[in-house]
Design an enzyme around this catalytic site. Structure first.
Site, PDB file in Angstrom:
ATOM      1  N   GLU A  75      26.373  48.121  73.248  1.00 29.18           N
ATOM      2  CA  GLU A  75      27.789  48.407  73.484  1.00 29.18           C
ATOM      3  C   GLU A  75      27.923  49.825  74.017  1.00 29.18           C
ATOM      4  OE1 GLU A  75      30.620  46.986  73.431  1.00 29.18           O
ATOM      5  OE2 GLU A  75      32.120  48.480  72.883  1.00 29.18           O
ATOM      6  N   PHE A 102      26.917  49.651  61.820  1.00 25.08           N
ATOM      7  CA  PHE A 102      27.322  48.624  62.783  1.00 25.08           C
ATOM      8  C   PHE A 102      26.212  47.595  62.991  1.00 25.08           C
ATOM      9  CE2 PHE A 102      30.420  51.570  65.331  1.00 25.08           C
ATOM     10  CZ  PHE A 102      31.054  51.894  64.159  1.00 25.08           C
ATOM     11  N   PHE A 139      26.008  52.595  65.614  1.00 27.36           N
ATOM     12  CA  PHE A 139      25.908  53.379  64.380  1.00 27.36           C
ATOM     13  C   PHE A 139      25.186  52.530  63.347  1.00 27.36           C
ATOM     14  CE2 PHE A 139      29.366  55.725  66.338  1.00 27.36           C
ATOM     15  CZ  PHE A 139      29.139  57.034  65.944  1.00 27.36           C
ATOM     16  N   ASP A 140      24.545  53.217  62.393  1.00 31.75           N
ATOM     17  CA  ASP A 140      23.771  52.543  61.350  1.00 31.75           C
ATOM     18  C   ASP A 140      24.474  51.325  60.755  1.00 31.75           C
ATOM     19  OD1 ASP A 140      25.642  54.235  59.804  1.00 31.75           O
ATOM     20  OD2 ASP A 140      24.182  55.804  60.254  1.00 31.75           O
ATOM     21  N   HIS A 169      29.690  55.214  59.325  1.00 26.30           N
ATOM     22  CA  HIS A 169      29.034  55.912  60.435  1.00 26.30           C
ATOM     23  C   HIS A 169      27.885  56.791  59.957  1.00 26.30           C
ATOM     24  CE1 HIS A 169      32.779  54.713  62.378  1.00 26.30           C
ATOM     25  NE2 HIS A 169      32.252  55.011  63.553  1.00 26.30           N
ATOM     26  N   TYR A 209      24.710  45.956  60.710  1.00 26.28           N
ATOM     27  CA  TYR A 209      24.626  44.935  59.665  1.00 26.28           C
ATOM     28  C   TYR A 209      24.946  43.512  60.150  1.00 26.28           C
ATOM     29  CZ  TYR A 209      24.302  49.064  56.641  1.00 26.28           C
ATOM     30  OH  TYR A 209      23.925  50.247  56.067  1.00 26.28           O
ATOM     31  N   PRO A 210      25.895  43.310  61.060  1.00 23.70           N
ATOM     32  CA  PRO A 210      26.104  41.917  61.518  1.00 23.70           C
ATOM     33  C   PRO A 210      24.864  41.299  62.166  1.00 23.70           C
ATOM     34  CG  PRO A 210      27.923  43.314  62.212  1.00 23.70           C
ATOM     35  CD  PRO A 210      26.858  44.226  61.661  1.00 23.70           C
ATOM     36  N   LEU A 250      30.928  43.332  72.518  1.00 24.32           N
ATOM     37  CA  LEU A 250      30.799  44.055  71.248  1.00 24.32           C
ATOM     38  C   LEU A 250      30.442  43.073  70.139  1.00 24.32           C
ATOM     39  CD1 LEU A 250      33.519  46.574  70.019  1.00 24.32           C
ATOM     40  CD2 LEU A 250      31.693  45.624  68.637  1.00 24.32           C
ATOM     41  N   ALA A 251      29.179  42.853  69.943  1.00 23.97           N
ATOM     42  CA  ALA A 251      28.749  41.857  68.966  1.00 23.97           C
ATOM     43  C   ALA A 251      27.272  42.085  68.673  1.00 23.97           C
ATOM     44  CB  ALA A 251      28.970  40.452  69.514  1.00 23.97           C
ATOM     45  N   GLU A 252      26.996  42.651  67.520  1.00 26.10           N
ATOM     46  CA  GLU A 252      25.618  43.079  67.253  1.00 26.10           C
ATOM     47  C   GLU A 252      24.667  41.905  67.084  1.00 26.10           C
ATOM     48  OE1 GLU A 252      28.310  44.366  65.901  1.00 26.10           O
ATOM     49  OE2 GLU A 252      28.302  46.393  66.713  1.00 26.10           O
TER      50      GLU A 252
END
Lengths: 377, 334
Positions: free
Chosen positions: B34, B91, B88-89, B134, B93-94, B63-65
């Site tokens: 992203e 972010f 970011f760290d 963050h 997790y998904p 925008l989709a990890e």
């Protein structure tokens, strides 16, 4: 005057240049599943193709029955049967060219077999003998995927990579109705549409996610409708009509290969057996419902069409059954042999090179095995 | 006497250079995530790459990890080397399901047929005043997943050398970038040929005889500062920078602890179930008879990462490290 009336109805004001990106109308699926068998369209079908589909359906049904039997004998840890869904499995495998890729879920062993994967290797995961028994590159079949819908982004990435390399490759990914509720389903469809990746998503809507019916899975008019929101066409097809599934998937593959981007195909079908041998389907559905679907059996539908049109004779039916018996006998014989597993293999293929920590653990197990052998002497 | 003009460079610059060199050297390297394209990433690590290599090689994704990492899996299956940025760290997790269920084990589940050479860049840790979600230090999750390499640089040259190694690795590498060190400067001449650091080797950043500080990433400069401050107390501290959490360099760590007889593990992430527990256990198992004191941990508190106005109380600082060193029962020696 209510508060809402005071404020006026919610009406987002679009920015000046705003235009809908895509007219949704042509993306919408038909109201009823598309059918070929039993309609006039069937007369225009290629008899050779239908006979080929038929032969594979018969093999598929026998394969499902044999695998289920082997589960009862303890030869397979588990088998999620695709009995009743063979038309989807067979069509999905047959519409692809050799260079294309298939991304199956755990229920799609049959699709892998029809694509050419050795039937025993296709069952390796379900036997409990390692996780993927076949070389995914040999027939371009990704490993059977147990987590739901997580193989869909892989299909998108692979198709995208192939296109970047200038290769004429399509990826077809299969997911169940339950899998459409997962976040990865959404992310995969969105990526595919944004990237215009050459992917076909096939949802086998077999009515239940283990025990949960479709009505508790989604409020959408159909799963194919979901395509519209992503900006890709949705197609709704009778999943028990092998000719229809083959035709719709062929269109979708052609569309993807020509650079038209992804398609979402929902095949409405039914799982005639329980989710797996660990499931009791009597708790969540009535026998009458299952019986009604038995009357819409994919093999019976195709056999009736073929025989009524004089495209299949008794010899043809017999030949298909003999091929199916041969495959079942081979499967039985080979799966009744105990696999030879080497515990030392546990440490291979975790990394390209084992870490020092894994080497230590490997040495520990080697010593344990050596001590065990001494004890036996 | 000739002097070589050596420019100070930041870790961010070294990371950008590593990405650019890797992309230039190997057309299969693709950067994606992203904001990595036009914007150059929120930390500007991918600055200029889309312009230089095109948007197909440095791609702004939706925008989709999970989608980013899942797509990277498919791309790697087809022979590309995706370098994924998780902004970011927290972010990232998904994308954990893709990470643990597929990325980490595809090689293993296909008996070596389908390796996945994916680099996952995760800007991690606190100290930059980031608001909630963050500033997490998520290394323990990654360390606990077999099949992943977990790497974190602390210096500018290491940022370059380890990122090049990560991208070249045939295995998936979680590349943790200590974001508060992005703008730290170091003597590093980008015009000189750079070395690629093999993954899995720790390095002694500062030699000492009294005790070993075992640390990594953002805590390395803090430990070096603590070691300087400790001289006033007459303590001569050794600082070991792990650089790689998986694989773990038992050899370098244990050699140091055997020399000094005392060890403190320092990291930002929470202590309970954190990397320090694993490290302390490994050191104890291997060096017990050389130890003059228990292996201590100085870690972040076991709390959700605090708001930025309070983070200075949470992050292990020089004083807390020195307090721990003092608890190593120095009187036992005298």
């Amino acid at each position: 005057m209510t508060v809402m009336e005071q404020r006026g109805a919610y009406r987002p004001s679009p920015p000046p240049a705003w235009q809908p990106r895509t007219d949704p109308t042509p993306l919408l699926p038909d109201a009823a599943p598309y059918r070929v068998l039993g309609t006039e369209t069937a007369g225009k079908a290629d008899p050779e193709l239908l006979r080929r589909l038929y032969a594979q359906l018969v093999i598929g049904r026998r394969y499902n029955a044999q695998a289920t039997a082997l589960t009862k004998q303890g030869r397979l840890a588990v088998y999620p049967s695709s009995t009743g869904q063979e038309a989807c499995e067979v069509a999905a495998a047959l519409v692809l060219e050799d260079r294309d890729w298939l991304f199956p879920s755990y229920r799609d062993t049959l699709a892998a077999v029809v694509r050419g994967v050795d039937p025993v290797e296709a069952l390796t995961l379900l036997r409990g003998d390692w996780h993927t028994g076949y070389d995914p590159y040999a027939h371009r079949v990704a490993p059977l995927c147990t987590p739901l819908a997580t193989q869909l982004p892989h299909a998108v990435g692979l198709a995208h990579a192939a296109r970047l390399k200038g290769d004429d490759v399509v990826a077809l990914a299969i997911v169940g109705d339950g899998g459409t509720s997962e976040g990865d389903f959404h992310e995969a469809l969105n990526f595919a549409a944004v990237w215009q990746a050459p992917v076909v998503f096939l949802v086998q809507n077999n009515g239940f996610a283990i025990s949960v019916p479709l009505a508790k899975q989604t409020a959408a008019p159909s799963l194919a409708h979901k395509a519209v929101g992503y900006g890709m066409p949705g197609r709704l097809v009778d999943g028990n009509d092998a000719a229809a599934v083959h035709e719709v998937l062929t269109d979708a593959v052609r569309h993807a290969r020509a650079g038209g981007g992804p398609t979402l195909v929902e095949a409405v079908t039914y799982r005639l057996e329980a989710h797996t041998n660990a499931d009791d389907d009597k708790r969540y559905r009535a026998d009458s419902e299952v019986d009604a679907w038995r009357d819409h059996d994919p093999i019976a539908l195709l056999e009736r069409e073929l025989t009524e049109r004089g495209w299949l004779d008794e010899a043809g039916v017999r030949a298909a059954r003999e091929d199916a018996e041969a495959l079942a006998a081979d499967l039985r014989a080979r799966l009744n042999q105990d696999p030879e597993l080497d515990p030392m293999d546990l440490f291979d293929h975790v990394y390209a090179e084992p870490t020092p920590q894994l080497r230590e653990q490997q040495a520990l197990l080697r010593a344990e095995l050596a001590a065990g052998q001494e004890g036996e002497l | 006497m000739t002097t070589v003009a050596v420019k100070p460079a930041t870790m961010a610059q070294a990371l950008t250079r590593a990405l650019r060199d890797a992309m230039a050297a190997d057309p299969s390297v693709h950067v994606m995530g992203e904001d990595v394209g036009t914007l150059g990433g929120v930390f500007r690590i991918t600055d200029g790459l889309a312009k230089e290599f095109g948007e197909d090689r440095c791609t702004d994704t939706p925008l989709a990890e999970a989608g980013i990492l899942g797509a990277a899996v498919g791309m790697a299956m087809y022979g590309l080397r995706p370098v994924v940025e998780m902004q970011f760290d927290a972010f990232a997790y998904p994308s954990f399901e893709q990470l643990v269920s597929h990325v980490a084990r595809m090689r293993n589940r296909t008996r070596g047929k389908m390796p996945l050479p994916i680099t996952i860049r995760v800007p991690y840790g606190g100290g930059i005043g980031g608001v909630e979600h963050h500033s997490d230090s998520s290394e323990a999750y990654y360390m606990a997943t077999p099949g992943l390499h977990v790497v974190t640089p602390a210096t500018v040259p290491d940022a370059y050398g380890l990122l090049r190694a990560a991208i070249a690795s045939d295995d998936p590498v979680v590349f943790l970038e200590p974001k508060r060190l992005y703008w730290s400067k170091d003597v590093w001449n980008p015009d000189e040929p750079q070395s690629v650091e093999p993954i899995g080797r720790a390095v002694v950043r500062r030699s000492g005889r009294s005790a070993t500080l075992i640390t990594y990433g953002p805590s390395v400069p803090v430990c070096l500062e603590a070691a300087e401050a400790a001289r006033a107390e007459g303590w001569d501290l050794e600082v070991v920078d792990l650089r790689s959490l998986v694989p773990f360099d038992d050899e370098t760590v244990c050699a140091s602890v055997r020399r000094t007889g005392r060890a403190v593990v320092v990291h930002e992430s929470g202590g309970f179930g954190g990397p320090g527990g694993e490290i302390a256990a490994r050191v104890t198992e291997r060096c017990f008879h050389h130890l003059e004191a228990p292996v201590l941990r100085v870690a972040g508190f076991d709390i959700p990462y605090p708001p930025p106005m309070l983070e200075r109380h949470h992050l292990p600082g020089v004083d807390r490290i020195l307090d721990a060193v003092a608890r190593l029962q120095w009187e036992a020696e005298s």
